[in-house]
Design a protein around this motif. Structure first.
Motif, PDB file in Angstrom:
ATOM      1  N   GLY A  11       6.516 -10.760   9.770  1.00 32.25           N
ATOM      2  CA  GLY A  11       5.570 -11.808   9.386  1.00 32.25           C
ATOM      3  C   GLY A  11       4.857 -11.461   8.088  1.00 32.25           C
ATOM      4  N   THR A  12       3.558 -11.241   8.201  1.00 32.17           N
ATOM      5  CA  THR A  12       2.747 -10.915   7.031  1.00 32.17           C
ATOM      6  C   THR A  12       2.979  -9.476   6.586  1.00 32.17           C
ATOM      7  OG1 THR A  12       1.038 -12.497   7.685  1.00 32.17           O
ATOM      8  CG2 THR A  12       0.380 -10.777   6.136  1.00 32.17           C
ATOM      9  N   TYR A  13       3.041  -9.281   5.302  1.00 27.87           N
ATOM     10  CA  TYR A  13       3.166  -7.941   4.706  1.00 27.87           C
ATOM     11  C   TYR A  13       1.756  -7.468   4.349  1.00 27.87           C
ATOM     12  CZ  TYR A  13       4.315  -4.378   1.146  1.00 27.87           C
ATOM     13  OH  TYR A  13       4.413  -3.228   0.402  1.00 27.87           O
ATOM     14  N   TRP A  14       1.363  -6.298   4.874  1.00 31.35           N
ATOM     15  CA  TRP A  14       0.039  -5.735   4.598  1.00 31.35           C
ATOM     16  C   TRP A  14       0.200  -4.394   3.881  1.00 31.35           C
ATOM     17  CZ3 TRP A  14      -4.401  -8.247   6.629  1.00 31.35           C
ATOM     18  CH2 TRP A  14      -4.136  -9.249   7.573  1.00 31.35           C
ATOM     19  N   GLU A  15      -0.545  -4.209   2.799  1.00 35.73           N
ATOM     20  CA  GLU A  15      -0.539  -2.920   2.111  1.00 35.73           C
ATOM     21  C   GLU A  15      -1.985  -2.533   1.782  1.00 35.73           C
ATOM     22  OE1 GLU A  15       1.699  -0.427  -1.428  1.00 35.73           O
ATOM     23  OE2 GLU A  15       2.358  -2.458  -0.955  1.00 35.73           O
ATOM     24  N   PRO A  16      -2.619  -1.724   2.659  1.00 30.42           N
ATOM     25  CA  PRO A  16      -4.049  -1.427   2.511  1.00 30.42           C
ATOM     26  C   PRO A  16      -4.390  -0.267   1.575  1.00 30.42           C
ATOM     27  CG  PRO A  16      -3.237  -0.531   4.566  1.00 30.42           C
ATOM     28  CD  PRO A  16      -2.075  -1.248   3.940  1.00 30.42           C
ATOM     29  N   PHE A  17      -3.389   0.414   1.042  1.00 35.14           N
ATOM     30  CA  PHE A  17      -3.600   1.436   0.007  1.00 35.14           C
ATOM     31  C   PHE A  17      -2.707   1.046  -1.171  1.00 35.14           C
ATOM     32  CE2 PHE A  17      -4.069   3.608   4.112  1.00 35.14           C
ATOM     33  CZ  PHE A  17      -5.306   4.234   3.987  1.00 35.14           C
ATOM     34  N   VAL A  18      -2.942  -0.091  -1.762  1.00 41.24           N
ATOM     35  CA  VAL A  18      -1.925  -0.679  -2.635  1.00 41.24           C
ATOM     36  C   VAL A  18      -1.633   0.144  -3.885  1.00 41.24           C
ATOM     37  CG1 VAL A  18      -3.524  -2.216  -3.869  1.00 41.24           C
ATOM     38  CG2 VAL A  18      -1.100  -2.798  -3.705  1.00 41.24           C
ATOM     39  N   GLY A  19      -2.643   0.750  -4.506  1.00 41.58           N
ATOM     40  CA  GLY A  19      -2.376   1.546  -5.703  1.00 41.58           C
ATOM     41  C   GLY A  19      -1.577   0.750  -6.719  1.00 41.58           C
ATOM     42  N   GLY A  20      -0.432   1.294  -7.135  1.00 41.02           N
ATOM     43  CA  GLY A  20       0.423   0.586  -8.080  1.00 41.02           C
ATOM     44  C   GLY A  20       1.278  -0.497  -7.457  1.00 41.02           C
ATOM     45  N   GLY A  21       1.374  -0.508  -6.131  1.00 39.71           N
ATOM     46  CA  GLY A  21       2.097  -1.583  -5.441  1.00 39.71           C
ATOM     47  C   GLY A  21       3.600  -1.567  -5.624  1.00 39.71           C
ATOM     48  N   ALA A  22       4.207  -0.380  -5.726  1.00 44.10           N
ATOM     49  CA  ALA A  22       5.641  -0.297  -6.001  1.00 44.10           C
ATOM     50  C   ALA A  22       6.482  -1.038  -4.963  1.00 44.10           C
ATOM     51  CB  ALA A  22       6.082   1.169  -6.081  1.00 44.10           C
ATOM     52  N   LEU A  23       6.188  -0.836  -3.684  1.00 46.23           N
ATOM     53  CA  LEU A  23       6.994  -1.485  -2.648  1.00 46.23           C
ATOM     54  C   LEU A  23       6.769  -2.990  -2.653  1.00 46.23           C
ATOM     55  CD1 LEU A  23       9.027  -1.151  -0.382  1.00 46.23           C
ATOM     56  CD2 LEU A  23       7.118  -0.782   1.204  1.00 46.23           C
ATOM     57  N   PHE A  24       5.542  -3.416  -2.851  1.00 44.24           N
ATOM     58  CA  PHE A  24       5.281  -4.858  -2.911  1.00 44.24           C
ATOM     59  C   PHE A  24       6.081  -5.509  -4.031  1.00 44.24           C
ATOM     60  CE2 PHE A  24       3.103  -8.139  -5.358  1.00 44.24           C
ATOM     61  CZ  PHE A  24       3.202  -9.187  -4.456  1.00 44.24           C
ATOM     62  N   PHE A  25       6.004  -4.955  -5.229  1.00 38.48           N
ATOM     63  CA  PHE A  25       6.687  -5.582  -6.354  1.00 38.48           C
ATOM     64  C   PHE A  25       8.208  -5.557  -6.183  1.00 38.48           C
ATOM     65  CE2 PHE A  25       2.608  -4.814  -8.615  1.00 38.48           C
ATOM     66  CZ  PHE A  25       2.389  -6.129  -9.012  1.00 38.48           C
ATOM     67  N   PHE A  68       4.241  -6.506   9.228  1.00 37.75           N
ATOM     68  CA  PHE A  68       4.650  -5.200   8.719  1.00 37.75           C
ATOM     69  C   PHE A  68       3.519  -4.613   7.884  1.00 37.75           C
ATOM     70  CE2 PHE A  68       6.464  -2.610   5.250  1.00 37.75           C
ATOM     71  CZ  PHE A  68       7.032  -1.608   6.007  1.00 37.75           C
ATOM     72  N   VAL A  69       3.125  -3.382   8.213  1.00 38.06           N
ATOM     73  CA  VAL A  69       2.066  -2.701   7.479  1.00 38.06           C
ATOM     74  C   VAL A  69       2.640  -1.467   6.806  1.00 38.06           C
ATOM     75  CG1 VAL A  69      -0.230  -1.672   7.592  1.00 38.06           C
ATOM     76  CG2 VAL A  69       0.393  -3.489   9.196  1.00 38.06           C
ATOM     77  N   TYR A  70       2.473  -1.387   5.494  1.00 39.30           N
ATOM     78  CA  TYR A  70       2.927  -0.218   4.751  1.00 39.30           C
ATOM     79  C   TYR A  70       1.723   0.664   4.444  1.00 39.30           C
ATOM     80  CZ  TYR A  70       4.804   2.705   1.014  1.00 39.30           C
ATOM     81  OH  TYR A  70       5.165   3.774   0.229  1.00 39.30           O
ATOM     82  N   PHE A  71       1.628   1.777   5.139  1.00 36.99           N
ATOM     83  CA  PHE A  71       0.536   2.722   4.927  1.00 36.99           C
ATOM     84  C   PHE A  71       0.999   3.818   3.984  1.00 36.99           C
ATOM     85  CE2 PHE A  71      -1.188   1.046   8.941  1.00 36.99           C
ATOM     86  CZ  PHE A  71      -2.525   0.933   8.605  1.00 36.99           C
ATOM     87  N   ASP A  72       0.358   3.926   2.835  1.00 40.83           N
ATOM     88  CA  ASP A  72       0.661   4.970   1.869  1.00 40.83           C
ATOM     89  C   ASP A  72      -0.660   5.580   1.402  1.00 40.83           C
ATOM     90  OD1 ASP A  72       1.892   6.650   0.076  1.00 40.83           O
ATOM     91  OD2 ASP A  72       2.088   5.119  -1.481  1.00 40.83           O
ATOM     92  N   PRO A  73      -1.335   6.314   2.293  1.00 42.45           N
ATOM     93  CA  PRO A  73      -2.679   6.803   1.969  1.00 42.45           C
ATOM     94  C   PRO A  73      -2.644   7.926   0.933  1.00 42.45           C
ATOM     95  CG  PRO A  73      -1.959   7.727   4.047  1.00 42.45           C
ATOM     96  CD  PRO A  73      -0.920   6.702   3.640  1.00 42.45           C
ATOM     97  N   PRO A  74      -3.741   8.090   0.182  1.00 43.07           N
ATOM     98  CA  PRO A  74      -3.815   9.182  -0.796  1.00 43.07           C
ATOM     99  C   PRO A  74      -3.862  10.529  -0.112  1.00 43.07           C
ATOM    100  CG  PRO A  74      -5.920   8.077  -0.602  1.00 43.07           C
ATOM    101  CD  PRO A  74      -4.938   7.265   0.194  1.00 43.07           C
TER     102      PRO A  74
END
Length: 214
Positions: A62-76, A208-214
C-alpha cells in the motif's frame, strides 16, 4: 555478544568517523538519464547498493513510508511504481528543502545557480553564517549550496542549531543539476512530506516501511 566498548570518548569517535571519506566525490553513483535521483549528498546514502534494496521489495504494498528519508535513494529509484508515499525526517532544513523543490523548483534552481556562480571559500562561509533566512526557496538554495560544497556532504550543527561544517576541497562541485531538480519536483508531487521523528508515522497492514536510521 559482548557490548561495544569504545577506547575513546564518544564525541571523539564521532569526530573521527566524520573525517572518513570512503568515496571520492567524483565516484558518487550517478542517476539514470531522464530519471529523478537524490538531489543531496547524504551520509549513509544507499545509491551504491540500490539494486540489492530494490530486489528485496515486496511485489505489492500500500503506502510507502520512509521516516529517515535523508537523500531518499530508494524512494527516487522506485517512485514510478508508488501510488502513495510519505517521506519524513527529523532534519527541518532537509524537509523544507524537499518541500521547496516540490512546490517551486524553478525559484530554488535560480537562487542555487546564483550561489554557484559566486562560490569561493569566502563566499561559502558568508552563506554558512546566514541563519535568519525566512523564504523557503532561499533556505532550500542555501541548503543545496552548502550540501554540495561542504566537507564530505556532512550535516552538523552547533549547540545553537546552526550549520557549522567546514568547506570541502572539491575542484569542480556540481552545485546545481537543473534537470534532476525538475525531475525530483515531478516525483514529489504525489508525496506527503512531514517533519518529525520516526514515530510520527502511522502505517497500516499492507503498507511498506523502509527504516534506514542514522
Amino acid at each position: 555478544q559482548e557490548p561495544l566498548i569504545l577506547d575513546m570518548p564518544f564525541e571523539e569517535a564521532i569526530e573521527r568517523f566524520a573525517r572518513v571519506n570512503p568515496r571520492e566525490p567524483d565516484e558518487e553513483p550517478q542517476g539514470k538519464p531522464g530519471r529523478a535521483a537524490p538531489f543531496v549528498k547524504w551520509a549513509g546514502g544507499k545509491r551504491s547498493i540500490i539494486d540489492a534494496l530494490v530486489a528485496r521489495l515486496p511485489d505489492t504494498f500500500g503506502t510507502y513510508w520512509e521516516p529517515f528519508v535523508g537523500g531518499g535513494a530508494l524512494f527516487f529509484e522506485t517512485h514510478s511504481r508508488l501510488t502513495i508515499a510519505v517521506l519524513s525526517d527529523s532534519n527541518l532544513e532537509l524537509m523544507l528543502t524537499y518541500a521547496a523543490i516540490r512546490y517551486d523548483p524553478k525559484a530554488v534552481i535560480s537562487k542555487a545557480q546564483r550561489h554557484a556562480k559566486r562560490h569561493s571559500e569566502t563566499y561559502y562561509y558568508k552563506v554558512r553564517g546566514q541563519h535568519d533566512l525566512q523564504d523557503p526557496t532561499d533556505l532550500a538554495a542555501r541548503f543545496l549550496y552548502l550540501n554540495k560544497t561542504c566537507y564530505n556532504g556532512l550535516y552538523r550543527v552547533n549547540k545553537k542549531g546552526e550549520f557549522n561544517v567546514p568547506i570541502g576541497s572539491y575542484a569542480r562541485p556540481e552545485i546545481v543539476n537543473q534537470e534532476n531538480l525538475l525531475l525530483s519536483s515531478e516525483a514529489l508531487q504525489k508525496v506527503t512530506l512531514r517533519f518529525g521523528e520516526f514515530d510520527i508515522i502511522s502505517p497500516t497492514a499492507g503498507d511498506f516501511v523502509y527504516f534506514d536510521p542514522p
